[in-house]
Design a protein around this motif. Structure first.
Motif, mmCIF file in Angstrom:
data_model
loop_
_atom_site.group_PDB
_atom_site.id
_atom_site.type_symbol
_atom_site.label_atom_id
_atom_site.label_comp_id
_atom_site.label_asym_id
_atom_site.label_seq_id
_atom_site.Cartn_x
_atom_site.Cartn_y
_atom_site.Cartn_z
ATOM 1 N N ILE A 174 0.851 -1.192 0.000
ATOM 2 C CA ILE A 174 0.000 0.000 0.000
ATOM 3 C C ILE A 174 0.881 1.233 0.000
ATOM 4 C CG2 ILE A 174 -1.750 1.319 1.260
ATOM 5 C CD1 ILE A 174 -2.589 -1.400 2.554
ATOM 6 N N PHE A 175 0.628 2.121 -0.965
ATOM 7 C CA PHE A 175 1.282 3.426 -1.013
ATOM 8 C C PHE A 175 0.238 4.485 -0.697
ATOM 9 C CE2 PHE A 175 3.932 0.995 -4.024
ATOM 10 C CZ PHE A 175 5.196 1.246 -3.513
ATOM 11 N N GLN A 176 0.536 5.391 0.217
ATOM 12 C CA GLN A 176 -0.363 6.496 0.553
ATOM 13 C C GLN A 176 0.309 7.795 0.120
ATOM 14 O OE1 GLN A 176 -1.147 5.478 4.814
ATOM 15 N NE2 GLN A 176 -3.269 5.608 4.126
ATOM 16 N N PHE A 177 -0.254 8.405 -0.924
ATOM 17 C CA PHE A 177 0.389 9.566 -1.531
ATOM 18 C C PHE A 177 0.314 10.836 -0.695
ATOM 19 C CE2 PHE A 177 0.565 6.779 -5.051
ATOM 20 C CZ PHE A 177 1.649 7.207 -5.786
ATOM 21 N N MET A 178 -0.632 10.945 0.214
ATOM 22 C CA MET A 178 -0.774 12.179 0.989
ATOM 23 C C MET A 178 -0.357 12.023 2.451
ATOM 24 S SD MET A 178 -1.639 14.024 -1.500
ATOM 25 C CE MET A 178 -2.024 15.600 -0.777
ATOM 26 N N LYS A 179 -0.034 10.829 2.875
ATOM 27 C CA LYS A 179 0.365 10.612 4.265
ATOM 28 C C LYS A 179 1.882 10.703 4.386
ATOM 29 C CE LYS A 179 -3.700 9.362 6.137
ATOM 30 N NZ LYS A 179 -4.654 9.486 5.087
ATOM 31 N N SER B 270 -2.327 19.289 0.967
ATOM 32 C CA SER B 270 -1.735 20.529 0.460
ATOM 33 C C SER B 270 -1.942 21.706 1.402
ATOM 34 C CB SER B 270 -2.278 20.847 -0.933
ATOM 35 O OG SER B 270 -3.686 20.958 -0.893
ATOM 36 N N TRP B 271 -3.073 21.777 2.064
ATOM 37 C CA TRP B 271 -3.323 22.921 2.956
ATOM 38 C C TRP B 271 -2.469 22.859 4.215
ATOM 39 C CZ3 TRP B 271 -7.031 19.348 1.520
ATOM 40 C CH2 TRP B 271 -7.403 18.422 2.484
ATOM 41 N N LYS B 272 -1.806 21.721 4.457
ATOM 42 C CA LYS B 272 -0.900 21.604 5.598
ATOM 43 C C LYS B 272 0.561 21.761 5.178
ATOM 44 C CE LYS B 272 -3.736 18.575 8.448
ATOM 45 N NZ LYS B 272 -3.787 17.320 9.182
ATOM 46 N N SER B 273 0.818 21.754 3.886
ATOM 47 C CA SER B 273 2.194 21.790 3.383
ATOM 48 C C SER B 273 2.832 23.150 3.616
ATOM 49 C CB SER B 273 2.209 21.470 1.886
ATOM 50 O OG SER B 273 3.524 21.570 1.384
ATOM 51 N N ASP C 137 6.266 22.859 -3.608
ATOM 52 C CA ASP C 137 7.238 22.282 -4.541
ATOM 53 C C ASP C 137 7.821 20.991 -3.962
ATOM 54 O OD1 ASP C 137 6.867 24.275 -6.450
ATOM 55 O OD2 ASP C 137 8.498 25.520 -5.647
ATOM 56 N N HIS C 138 8.077 21.012 -2.667
ATOM 57 C CA HIS C 138 8.563 19.800 -1.989
ATOM 58 C C HIS C 138 7.492 18.709 -2.015
ATOM 59 C CE1 HIS C 138 10.777 17.299 0.808
ATOM 60 N NE2 HIS C 138 9.746 17.295 1.634
ATOM 61 N N SER C 139 6.246 19.094 -1.781
ATOM 62 C CA SER C 139 5.131 18.137 -1.838
ATOM 63 C C SER C 139 5.063 17.483 -3.214
ATOM 64 C CB SER C 139 3.801 18.839 -1.541
ATOM 65 O OG SER C 139 3.797 19.409 -0.261
ATOM 66 N N ALA C 140 5.212 18.292 -4.254
ATOM 67 C CA ALA C 140 5.178 17.786 -5.625
ATOM 68 C C ALA C 140 6.328 16.816 -5.876
ATOM 69 C CB ALA C 140 5.230 18.947 -6.619
ATOM 70 N N ALA C 141 7.517 17.173 -5.401
ATOM 71 C CA ALA C 141 8.682 16.301 -5.589
ATOM 72 C C ALA C 141 8.488 14.963 -4.866
ATOM 73 C CB ALA C 141 9.944 17.006 -5.094
ATOM 74 N N LEU C 142 7.916 15.004 -3.667
ATOM 75 C CA LEU C 142 7.647 13.764 -2.929
ATOM 76 C C LEU C 142 6.650 12.893 -3.682
ATOM 77 C CD1 LEU C 142 7.349 15.061 0.751
ATOM 78 C CD2 LEU C 142 9.174 13.627 -0.203
ATOM 79 N N ALA C 143 5.604 13.510 -4.225
ATOM 80 C CA ALA C 143 4.586 12.755 -4.958
ATOM 81 C C ALA C 143 5.196 12.084 -6.186
ATOM 82 C CB ALA C 143 3.435 13.665 -5.355
ATOM 83 N N LEU C 144 6.014 12.811 -6.916
ATOM 84 C CA LEU C 144 6.638 12.257 -8.116
ATOM 85 C C LEU C 144 7.604 11.123 -7.756
ATOM 86 C CD1 LEU C 144 6.860 12.321 -11.154
ATOM 87 C CD2 LEU C 144 8.614 14.090 -10.925
ATOM 88 N N ALA C 145 8.398 11.311 -6.727
ATOM 89 C CA ALA C 145 9.303 10.246 -6.279
ATOM 90 C C ALA C 145 8.505 9.033 -5.809
ATOM 91 C CB ALA C 145 10.212 10.759 -5.163
ATOM 92 N N GLY C 146 7.386 9.292 -5.135
ATOM 93 C CA GLY C 146 6.519 8.199 -4.686
ATOM 94 C C GLY C 146 5.939 7.432 -5.855
ATOM 95 N N TRP C 147 5.494 8.168 -6.892
ATOM 96 C CA TRP C 147 4.961 7.493 -8.073
ATOM 97 C C TRP C 147 6.041 6.615 -8.716
ATOM 98 C CZ3 TRP C 147 1.865 4.846 -10.583
ATOM 99 C CH2 TRP C 147 2.129 4.492 -11.899
#
Length: 189
Positions: A53-58, A85-88, A92-102
């Protein structure tokens, strides 16, 4: 409520196709998308199947109820993000984490060693443009035939809905938050 007689005969013909991996989408504004995906993960894991299980927002250090249980039983669950996103503090860091996660999830899907892979809350990074849609579609189309993938999140892109074998839309009928009742541990975590 109207009482009805239970069916005494099979309502639909038995499927005669070949068993294969599926793409399942859980979307909509109602509650239960992740919960349903976790239920499938538990069902497969309980049958001795390899699941991830991958959780993209946790966040990776998340300790919600599912993390505690899955850790106890040895079902891998991995936070890939830094919260919604409202807690970030840095989108840009959030986006980089999401892409690395994908990229991590894509690698696992393509490897073909898992029976089921859950991409929990992937709709958000897709909608925000953090993860490009085309590589996700390509990966799902090209995945090994034995791998099933569950994708969750509100407003799933139509292209993923079109590609999926099974799509369930969770419809919001009523929610306790509308009555002023806050989130409950064990229900929403």
């Amino acid at each position: 409520m109207e009482i009805e007689a239970p069916p005494t005969e099979r309502g639909s013909p038995k499927a005669e196709g070949e068993r294969r991996g599926l793409v399942l989408v859980h979307t909509g504004n109602g509650k239960g998308k992740s919960t349903a995906a976790f239920g499938l993960a538990l069902r497969a894991f309980g049958r001795g199947k390899k699941v991830h299980i991958f959780q993209f927002m946790k966040v990776p250090s998340a300790r919600f109820g599912e993390h505690r249980l899955f850790e106890q039983i040895g079902l891998p669950i991995e936070g890939l993000g830094d919260g919604f996103s409202w807690k970030s503090r840095d989108l840009d860091h959030s986006a980089a984490l999401a892409l690395a996660g994908w990229q991590k999830a894509e690698s696992l899907i393509r490897a073909g060693e898992h029976f089921l892979i859950v991409l929990d809350e992937i709709a958000y990074p897709l909608r925000y443009g953090w993860v490009p849609l085309e590589p996700v579609l390509a990966c799902l189309r090209e995945r090994p035939s034995t791998v099933s993938v569950v994708l969750t999140g509100r407003q799933m892109p139509q292209e993923l809905i079109d590609l999926a074998d099974t799509v369930t839309e969770m419809a919001l009928v009523k929610h306790h938050f509308q009555a002023g009742v806050p989130a409950q541990r064990g229900i929403e975590d």
